[in-house]
Every structure is written in C-alpha cells, then in structure tokens.
Scaffold this motif. Structure first.
Motif, mmCIF file in Angstrom:
data_model
loop_
_atom_site.group_PDB
_atom_site.id
_atom_site.type_symbol
_atom_site.label_atom_id
_atom_site.label_comp_id
_atom_site.label_asym_id
_atom_site.label_seq_id
_atom_site.Cartn_x
_atom_site.Cartn_y
_atom_site.Cartn_z
ATOM 1 N N ARG A 197 7.267 -6.185 -4.698
ATOM 2 C CA ARG A 197 8.245 -5.491 -3.866
ATOM 3 C C ARG A 197 8.501 -4.111 -4.442
ATOM 4 O O ARG A 197 8.488 -3.113 -3.732
ATOM 5 N N THR A 198 8.725 -4.078 -5.753
ATOM 6 C CA THR A 198 8.978 -2.794 -6.413
ATOM 7 C C THR A 198 7.740 -1.907 -6.303
ATOM 8 O O THR A 198 7.854 -0.703 -6.055
ATOM 9 N N GLU A 199 6.551 -2.504 -6.473
ATOM 10 C CA GLU A 199 5.306 -1.728 -6.366
ATOM 11 C C GLU A 199 5.169 -1.131 -4.964
ATOM 12 O O GLU A 199 4.764 0.017 -4.810
ATOM 13 N N LEU A 200 5.496 -1.923 -3.962
ATOM 14 C CA LEU A 200 5.394 -1.424 -2.587
ATOM 15 C C LEU A 200 6.364 -0.276 -2.353
ATOM 16 O O LEU A 200 6.042 0.702 -1.677
ATOM 17 N N ASN A 201 7.549 -0.403 -2.942
ATOM 18 C CA ASN A 201 8.535 0.666 -2.853
ATOM 19 C C ASN A 201 7.988 1.957 -3.443
ATOM 20 O O ASN A 201 8.067 3.029 -2.844
ATOM 21 N N LYS A 202 7.406 1.833 -4.642
ATOM 22 C CA LYS A 202 6.844 3.008 -5.320
ATOM 23 C C LYS A 202 5.729 3.613 -4.490
ATOM 24 O O LYS A 202 5.643 4.826 -4.331
ATOM 25 N N LEU A 203 4.879 2.731 -3.975
ATOM 26 C CA LEU A 203 3.725 3.175 -3.202
ATOM 27 C C LEU A 203 4.175 3.944 -1.955
ATOM 28 O O LEU A 203 3.641 4.999 -1.629
ATOM 29 N N HIS A 204 5.194 3.399 -1.307
ATOM 30 C CA HIS A 204 5.678 4.077 -0.103
ATOM 31 C C HIS A 204 6.277 5.432 -0.454
ATOM 32 O O HIS A 204 6.101 6.407 0.280
ATOM 33 N N ASN A 205 6.952 5.501 -1.591
ATOM 34 C CA ASN A 205 7.505 6.792 -2.006
ATOM 35 C C ASN A 205 6.397 7.799 -2.254
ATOM 36 O O ASN A 205 6.572 8.991 -2.045
ATOM 37 N N LYS A 206 5.244 7.308 -2.720
ATOM 38 C CA LYS A 206 4.125 8.224 -2.987
ATOM 39 C C LYS A 206 3.424 8.649 -1.710
ATOM 40 O O LYS A 206 3.143 9.810 -1.504
ATOM 41 N N ILE A 207 3.098 7.679 -0.852
ATOM 42 C CA ILE A 207 2.257 8.054 0.299
ATOM 43 C C ILE A 207 3.057 8.301 1.565
ATOM 44 O O ILE A 207 2.564 8.947 2.482
ATOM 45 N N GLY A 208 4.296 7.787 1.607
ATOM 46 C CA GLY A 208 5.231 8.169 2.670
ATOM 47 C C GLY A 208 4.755 7.975 4.093
ATOM 48 O O GLY A 208 5.127 8.742 4.979
ATOM 49 N N LYS A 209 3.935 6.965 4.340
ATOM 50 C CA LYS A 209 3.449 6.745 5.703
ATOM 51 C C LYS A 209 4.393 5.843 6.485
ATOM 52 O O LYS A 209 5.009 4.941 5.912
ATOM 53 N N THR A 210 4.470 6.071 7.757
ATOM 54 C CA THR A 210 5.252 5.220 8.638
ATOM 55 C C THR A 210 4.803 3.766 8.456
ATOM 56 O O THR A 210 3.607 3.480 8.552
ATOM 57 N N SER A 211 5.743 2.884 8.160
ATOM 58 C CA SER A 211 5.380 1.498 7.864
ATOM 59 C C SER A 211 6.292 0.527 8.604
ATOM 60 O O SER A 211 7.503 0.717 8.652
ATOM 61 N N ILE A 212 5.666 -0.488 9.153
ATOM 62 C CA ILE A 212 6.421 -1.568 9.803
ATOM 63 C C ILE A 212 6.069 -2.839 9.057
ATOM 64 O O ILE A 212 4.897 -3.183 8.918
ATOM 65 N N TYR A 213 7.088 -3.532 8.593
ATOM 66 C CA TYR A 213 6.904 -4.653 7.690
ATOM 67 C C TYR A 213 7.650 -5.845 8.263
ATOM 68 O O TYR A 213 8.809 -5.731 8.669
ATOM 69 N N VAL A 214 6.973 -6.970 8.323
ATOM 70 C CA VAL A 214 7.577 -8.166 8.899
ATOM 71 C C VAL A 214 7.790 -9.210 7.809
ATOM 72 O O VAL A 214 6.894 -9.453 7.003
ATOM 73 N N THR A 215 8.976 -9.787 7.757
ATOM 74 C CA THR A 215 9.247 -10.828 6.759
ATOM 75 C C THR A 215 10.378 -11.728 7.245
ATOM 76 O O THR A 215 11.182 -11.327 8.092
#
Ligand code: ADP
Length: 392
Positions: A197-215
């Motif tokens: 979860r933390t890794e995904l957060n970091k990754l999104h901060n780096k690449i900043g792409k529009t993301s839709i996540y289902v959970t």
C-alpha cells in the motif's frame, strides 16, 4: 526527451494539480446484466468526474458493482446506458486495446515461461515498440519499482509481493493514460499488503497518473485515495476525500462501512425541546451544535451513531458532564495500542475503543463517556445523515 518517451525522472511524471477539468468522466453509467429475467442492475446511474492525476478508490461490499465499473472503463463490458469520456473523447465502442488504459489484477497473470524482463517487455513488443526503446522502458520501470535485480528471474522464483511488482511494472512500461487496479493486493498476506500500500502510494506520487482502484478493504480506500467512492448495491453512496467520508458519512451505510470496528448505531428518540437523545441503552444530552444544525423540532425518531473510538472510560475525577452511562463489560480485546471493549447496557450491545488498561476485565461495571462533539444522527427511514459527526 519527451514525456511520452521516458519515465526516467520523477519530474517528467510530476503530479498534475487535480484542479483541471475532468480527465475521465463517467456519465450516467448503468450496467444491467442479462439473467434471463428482469436483469441484474450491477451499476445504477453512476456519475463521477475524475481529474487528471487523481487517485480514486471504489470501495464497497462484494457484489456492489465495483468490478463492473472498472471493466466498463476498460472496455471489457458493454455498458447499458451512459457514457465514459476519456480526455474529451467518448470511448463507446472502442476495444480495450484502443483505450490506452492499463489494468492490474489480483492475479498477477505473469507468463511463467518468460523472465521478469521479458514479461515487462511483452506489452511493448506486441505494440511494435523498437527493441532499444523497450529495453530502456523496462530498465526505467524496474528502477522505479526497485526491482532491477529481479529482471533475469523467472516468476516462479519470486515472492507474491515481487510478482505483484512485476505485474505493476508491466502496466507502467506502457505509459498508459489511466491505470485501473482490481483488488491488486488481495493475494498478499496482511503485512505485505500494508507494505505494498505504501509502495503504491509512493509510486503514484512519482508517476502521478490518473488511477482507479477497486477494493473491498476500507483501509486501502482510506490510505490510497485522493477521493473515495463508496458504493452499495450498484449505487454510489458518497464521493469525497477519505477523511471527509470518515468524519461526515452521507448516510448510515457509509458510517457503518468505513471504520473498524464499525460505528455503533442505536434506535433513538430525539427531543429537541428537552435537549436529549434517548435510546434503550442510555439517555444523553442533545449537543447544542446538533440542535443548531437540525431542521426538526419537537420529538422525532432517528438513528444515533457513535464510533467506538469516540467513547472513552469516564474519568471519575472529572465529575462533570452528563454524557455518560454505566455499562457491563462483556468482552475485552487487548490490541496492544488500545483495548476493544464489548459492552452492554439494558441488553443493548456496542463497542468502545479505549486506552489500554489492564485493570479492565470482563464482568466489570464501567462508566463510559460519549464524545458529543463527534456523534451522528441519521434518518431512521432513509438512513441519510441528519447531522454530520463533527462539531464545527
Ligand atoms: P463487486 O466487484 O463489487 O464485487 P461486481 O461488479 O462483480 O461487484 O458485480 C455486481 C453485480 O453484478 C453482482 O450482483 C454480480 O452478481 C452481478 N454480475 C457481475 N458479473 C455478472 C455477469 N457476467 N452476469 C450476470 N451478473 C453479473
């Protein structure tokens, strides 16, 4: 080097400010599955504008329509009504390949006979990207995901978390305009889920792409999202930033779904003139801020909601206030950083999260205090919030 050529630097993919126009627009999306009868309404008239770079999490119980929404955006489902617009273009009728969207699934779906490098390279290969560029993108993505040392391994020689990174890598190399995630962390053990979860957060901060996540996991929804979309039974219940969803749930469903242990609910009678809230378990004062926000006067029935963490053990030295009640402790769960108590009064059971205190035992009588700055009233018919949980 242009932005589309490279994902080399963090700056290239710096997060776009989320105040731009909708990048992904879901407009009146309805999906009815044919079941040979009147049909299954999986998604009912969904509307949401997603800004470029935003991280949106759809959360709700199993069967509420999350995956159907995601699959509709991806082009894997034909929608019954409404439209999906990406970057100003209605994508109706466009096959998934044409939509320039990458999807990451719960199952990693790696090719077992290929190395990590070949797995990551594959989506570019089928799109005819020249060898040199493929290599460059794979190296850059591997660096971003901190897996360069895994590139020559086979999937079978990777842990679950590593496999999921490779699956992410395979999506990232394509530099899609939107990422879709379908419960990508579900197969990982609890500890790894939190790490990823933390890794995904970091990754999104780096690449900043529009993301839709289902959970279906509300902790993932809270921690990953810019905004949460809470769904139930095919319908959107609330769209708001995570803390707002938590503090100001639009209805009883959202209040109960977000938070663990769940919010406590009680059938209540509110008497505005007498300034009290009566339940079978206790009677407490109707706080002034609630009175000011309520439309109703006189006496009416409602549902009273209070989160377990907004109940505390009364400090008898305090000796003031009357928002307290005496309860029987039926279960004590020692969680380390706090205690979960299950208590009853007058046969009504509810939960409190209190400071760790080894003096508290099952069978004790305790005096509990409700934080009247943070309680909720919901309409007892519609479940809609009458007053939000947090005092102004
Ligand atoms: P979630 O992802 O929130 O668990 P889904 O989007 O998978 O929910 O499903 C929403 C509803 O649509 C459920 O009632 C489910 O049974 C139904 N459904 C999903 N796929 C199909 C299908 N292919 N045919 C018929 N009904 C379906």
């Amino acid at each position: 080097m242009s932005k589309t050529d490279s994902i080399n630097t963090e700056q290239d993919y710096a997060r776009t400010d989320a105040d731009s126009e909708a990048f992904l627009k879901i407009d009146g999306l309805t999906k009815v599955y044919d079941d040979g009868g009147s049909g299954v309404v999986a998604v009912d008239d969904m509307n949401i504008d997603v800004k470029e770079g935003e991280f949106i999490v759809f959360v709700g119980p199993s069967g509420c329509g999350k995956s159907t929404t995601l699959r509709s955006i991806a082009g894997l489902e034909e929608i019954t009504e409404g439209q999906i617009v990406i970057n100003g273009e209605n994508v109706e009728g466009q096959p998934p390949r044409k939509r320039d969207i990458a999807m990451v699934f719960q199952s990693y779906a790696l090719y077992p006979h290929m190395t990590v490098r070949e797995n990551m390279e594959y989506p570019l290969k089928v799109r005819g990207v020249p060898k040199e560029k493929r290599m460059q993108r794979v190296e850059e993505s591997a660096k971003l995901l901190e897996i360069p040392d895994l590139l020559e391994r086979q999937p079978k020689d990777l842990s679950g978390g590593q496999q999921q990174r490779v699956a992410l890598g395979r999506a990232i190399v394509r530099e899609p305009r939107v990422f879709l995630f379908d419960e990508p962390l579900s197969n990982l053990d609890a500890k790894l889920r939190v790490q990823m979860r933390t890794e995904l957060n970091k990754l999104h901060n780096k690449i900043g792409k529009t993301s839709i996540y289902v959970t279906h996991d509300q902790a993932e929804a809270m921690t990953l999202s810019d905004r949460v979309v809470v769904m139930n039974d095919g319908e959107v219940q609330q769209i708001a930033p995570p803390q707002q969803v938590y503090d100001q749930p639009a209805n009883e469903f959202v209040g109960g779904f977000m938070g663990s242990p769940s919010m406590n609910f009680f059938d209540a009678t509110v008497n505005v003139d007498a300034e009290e809230i009566r339940t079978d378990a206790f009677t407490i004062p109707l706080p002034e801020w609630m009175q000011e926000r309520l439309d109703q006067t006189g006496e009416f029935d409602a549902r009273f909601g209070v989160r377990p963490e907004d109940i505390s053990v009364r400090n008898s030295a305090d000796g003031h206030g009357d928002s307290h009640t005496t309860v029987d402790v039926t279960v004590v769960e020692e969680m380390g950083s706090n205690f979960f108590l299950t208590v009853t009064n007058n046969g009504v059971e509810y939960k409190a999260i209190v400071e760790p205190n080894t003096d508290i035992e099952r069978g004790d009588k305790l005096s509990l205090d409700f934080d009247l700055q943070k309680c909720h009233l919901f309409d007892n018919h519609t479940g809609d919030s009458l007053v939000y949980g947090t005092a102004p």
